[in-house]
Design a protein around this motif. Structure first.
Motif, PDB file in Angstrom:
ATOM      1  N   ASP A 134       0.820  -1.223   0.000  1.00  6.60           N
ATOM      2  CA  ASP A 134       0.000   0.000   0.000  1.00  6.60           C
ATOM      3  C   ASP A 134       0.849   1.266   0.000  1.00  6.60           C
ATOM      4  OD1 ASP A 134      -2.305  -1.494   0.051  1.00  6.60           O
ATOM      5  OD2 ASP A 134      -2.649  -1.273   2.209  1.00  6.60           O
ATOM      6  N   THR A 135       2.137   1.121   0.341  1.00  5.92           N
ATOM      7  CA  THR A 135       2.964   2.326   0.505  1.00  5.92           C
ATOM      8  C   THR A 135       4.125   2.345  -0.488  1.00  5.92           C
ATOM      9  OG1 THR A 135       4.195   1.259   2.331  1.00  5.92           O
ATOM     10  CG2 THR A 135       2.287   2.613   2.922  1.00  5.92           C
ATOM     11  N   TRP A 136       5.339   2.054  -0.048  1.00  4.31           N
ATOM     12  CA  TRP A 136       6.505   2.328  -0.903  1.00  4.31           C
ATOM     13  C   TRP A 136       6.590   1.456  -2.144  1.00  4.31           C
ATOM     14  CZ3 TRP A 136      10.773  -0.636  -2.285  1.00  4.31           C
ATOM     15  CH2 TRP A 136      11.004  -1.809  -1.555  1.00  4.31           C
ATOM     16  N   LEU A 137       6.010   0.255  -2.116  1.00  8.36           N
ATOM     17  CA  LEU A 137       6.074  -0.591  -3.304  1.00  8.36           C
ATOM     18  C   LEU A 137       5.258  -0.017  -4.465  1.00  8.36           C
ATOM     19  CD1 LEU A 137       6.026  -4.244  -1.889  1.00  8.36           C
ATOM     20  CD2 LEU A 137       7.928  -3.021  -2.966  1.00  8.36           C
ATOM     21  N   TYR A 367      -2.585   9.318  10.506  1.00 12.16           N
ATOM     22  CA  TYR A 367      -2.999   8.092  11.192  1.00 12.16           C
ATOM     23  C   TYR A 367      -2.402   8.068  12.596  1.00 12.16           C
ATOM     24  CZ  TYR A 367      -4.301   6.385   6.536  1.00 12.16           C
ATOM     25  OH  TYR A 367      -4.872   6.239   5.293  1.00 12.16           O
ATOM     26  N   SER A 368      -3.213   7.716  13.553  1.00 12.86           N
ATOM     27  CA  SER A 368      -2.719   7.594  14.918  1.00 12.86           C
ATOM     28  C   SER A 368      -1.899   6.314  15.048  1.00 12.86           C
ATOM     29  CB  SER A 368      -3.894   7.547  15.901  1.00 12.86           C
ATOM     30  OG  SER A 368      -4.646   6.355  15.718  1.00 12.86           O
ATOM     31  N   ILE A 369      -1.171   6.212  16.136  1.00  9.75           N
ATOM     32  CA  ILE A 369      -0.398   4.993  16.382  1.00  9.75           C
ATOM     33  C   ILE A 369      -1.319   3.790  16.501  1.00  9.75           C
ATOM     34  CG2 ILE A 369       1.102   3.821  18.042  1.00  9.75           C
ATOM     35  CD1 ILE A 369       2.552   5.841  16.394  1.00  9.75           C
ATOM     36  N   SER A 378       1.140   7.095   7.385  1.00 13.82           N
ATOM     37  CA  SER A 378       1.303   8.535   7.631  1.00 13.82           C
ATOM     38  C   SER A 378       2.483   9.081   6.848  1.00 13.82           C
ATOM     39  CB  SER A 378       1.504   8.796   9.129  1.00 13.82           C
ATOM     40  OG  SER A 378       0.319   8.521   9.854  1.00 13.82           O
ATOM     41  N   LEU A 379       3.587   8.346   6.838  1.00 13.76           N
ATOM     42  CA  LEU A 379       4.770   8.768   6.099  1.00 13.76           C
ATOM     43  C   LEU A 379       4.466   8.825   4.602  1.00 13.76           C
ATOM     44  CD1 LEU A 379       7.807   9.396   5.897  1.00 13.76           C
ATOM     45  CD2 LEU A 379       8.228   6.926   5.829  1.00 13.76           C
ATOM     46  N   SER A 388      -5.395  10.089  -3.474  1.00 14.83           N
ATOM     47  CA  SER A 388      -6.821  10.186  -3.114  1.00 14.83           C
ATOM     48  C   SER A 388      -7.100   9.647  -1.716  1.00 14.83           C
ATOM     49  CB  SER A 388      -7.668   9.425  -4.149  1.00 14.83           C
ATOM     50  OG  SER A 388      -7.285   8.057  -4.201  1.00 14.83           O
ATOM     51  N   THR A 389      -6.417   8.556  -1.342  1.00 15.44           N
ATOM     52  CA  THR A 389      -6.646   7.997  -0.002  1.00 15.44           C
ATOM     53  C   THR A 389      -6.175   8.945   1.090  1.00 15.44           C
ATOM     54  OG1 THR A 389      -4.524   6.838  -0.218  1.00 15.44           O
ATOM     55  CG2 THR A 389      -6.512   5.583  -0.740  1.00 15.44           C
ATOM     56  N   CYS A 390      -5.123   9.696   0.798  1.00 16.51           N
ATOM     57  CA  CYS A 390      -4.593  10.643   1.777  1.00 16.51           C
ATOM     58  C   CYS A 390      -5.501  11.867   1.897  1.00 16.51           C
ATOM     59  CB  CYS A 390      -3.185  11.072   1.393  1.00 16.51           C
ATOM     60  SG  CYS A 390      -2.013   9.702   1.292  1.00 16.51           S
ATOM     61  N   ILE A 391      -5.995  12.332   0.760  1.00 22.26           N
ATOM     62  CA  ILE A 391      -6.935  13.479   0.769  1.00 22.26           C
ATOM     63  C   ILE A 391      -8.191  13.104   1.524  1.00 22.26           C
ATOM     64  CG2 ILE A 391      -8.384  14.957  -0.666  1.00 22.26           C
ATOM     65  CD1 ILE A 391      -6.202  14.783  -2.824  1.00 22.26           C
TER      66      ILE A 391
END
Length: 396
Positions: A134-137, A367-369, A378-379, A388-391
């Motif tokens: 979901d992130t860096w890949l 995102y909280s811990i 969060s990063l 879009s997911t971040c917005i």
């Protein structure tokens, strides 16, 4: 009186001889029950069938396995202590971070000359892989990513997003011989015919977030087919290099060298060609692990520094578990995008004053811990705020 002393002396000699003989037979008995380090054989899939491998390592005495686990645990505790003893960041003037990049081709700019080996284990597939996918890949060409794992084929992740799935015949453990088995398989990938176009191999653990742009920029300072480069963050303070341990067959006891932290490091093709006799292939790497009496990441450092007389090209831009991540990332909130990689610290607690959960600190984290213990989401949103997911998360 003299006669009495003579008898007493003879009695002492007899007792000493009896103790020596007894010690010899006890040592022989123990050695027959616990095989020496050289009796351990490490293999990769091409060397032996999975069934034979499991039969071989499955029969190791529990006491031997415990000794191997203790040695690996001791290494990680030493590594942690050495890093925490290194107050503050490593001075950039002492690293290769200040070298000047060279012009890159479009292929290099896209990171298509880097072969990533993403090492994991079957039991962590569901826990760790979704976060990475979901992130860096999403920022790399996943056809350059090789998922090195164990436990048989996992259809859910095999071929996911185009990455290569490598199932190795190694037990799912963190014992030295199993990690060496995986490491030998990883490095041998660079010598497959279909992978000869890669200039770099970068090993990445399954709890690391990689910033491709920063990595490409740093690697562009080298000529990977001409220069033997071993790139990573030093596993100890630069002024406190590690020493060859007593009993090792590589180097002399006390000989100094540096090794890169095992969470992420890169090897140029020129370096791999030099190190091939020692590190490429399951049997070769395992023999080196046995000769260094060290875990796989430290063994790479011994081979490079002691046998090949090469040095670690070190960087302060990789942040791994041994560091106080919460403290380190708080110091450069506006420069998170300038680093190469971050670990998420497993939520481990640093018992200080006050106690602190060890994780990266992201400014205005979405995102909280509790929602995201890794803080990778969060990063990722901090680095890519227009997703879009971040917005949606930011306005929700």
């Amino acid at each position: 009186m003299a006669k009495k002393n003579c008898k007493l002396w003879l009695a002492c000699v007899v007792v000493i001889l009896l103790l020596i003989v007894q010690g010899y037979f006890v040592a022989k008995l123990l050695s027959s029950k616990i095989p020496n380090r050289e009796s351990l054989t490490f293999v990769q899939k091409s060397d032996i069938s999975k069934k034979d491998y499991e039969k071989m390592v499955g029969g190791l005495p529990q006491k031997k396995a415990a000794l191997q686990h203790h040695h690996l645990k001791r290494h990680h505790l030493n590594f942690l202590a050495e890093n925490l003893d290194n107050k503050g960041p490593e001075p950039l003037v002492e690293t290769d971070d200040t070298l000047t990049p060279r012009p890159l081709t479009a292929n290099e700019q896209a990171g298509n000359n880097i072969l990533f080996t993403l090492r994991t284990t079957r039991k962590f597939h569901e826990k760790r892989l979704p976060v990475l996918f979901d992130t860096w890949l999403t920022t790399v060409n996943t056809s350059n990513v090789f998922l090195v794992t164990d436990g048989g084929e996992d259809k859910k992740w095999k071929g996911r997003a185009g990455l290569k799935y490598i199932d190795v015949p190694c037990r799912a453990s963190y014992q030295r011989y199993d990690l060496c088995c995986k490491a030998g398989t990883e490095l041998s990938l660079m010598f497959r015919d279909e992978n000869l176009h890669y200039d770099w191999l970068c090993h990445v653990d399954d709890d690391i977030y990689v910033l491709l742009k920063s990595l490409v920029e740093q690697l562009s300072k080298f000529r990977p087919r001409e220069e033997p480069i071993y790139f990573g963050r030093s596993g100890s303070a630069w002024t406190k290099p590690r020493a060859v341990i007593h009993g090792a067959k590589y180097g002399k006891p006390g000989q100094k060298y540096h090794f890169a932290v095992g969470g992420m490091y890169c090897l140029s093709r020129a370096m791999l060609e030099l190190a091939e006799p020692y590190l490429v292939g399951g049997k070769e790497f395992a023999k080196s692990c046995s000769n260094t009496l060290e875990p796989e990441d430290v063994t790479v450092g011994v081979v490079v520094g002691v046998l090949l007389n090469q040095s670690l090209s070190r960087t302060a831009m990789i942040y791994t578990h041994g560091l106080e991540l919460w403290k380190e990332t708080k110091r450069f909130p506006k420069e998170l995008d300038k680093k190469i990689a971050y670990a998420y610290g497993w939520g481990a607690v640093h018992w200080g004053a006050p106690a602190q959960i060890n994780h990266i600190v992201v400014p205005q984290a979405l995102y909280s811990i509790k929602e995201d213990q890794t803080q990778f989401y969060s990063l990722h949103c901090f680095l890519h705020p227009t997703l879009s997911t971040c917005i949606k998360k930011g306005t929700g």
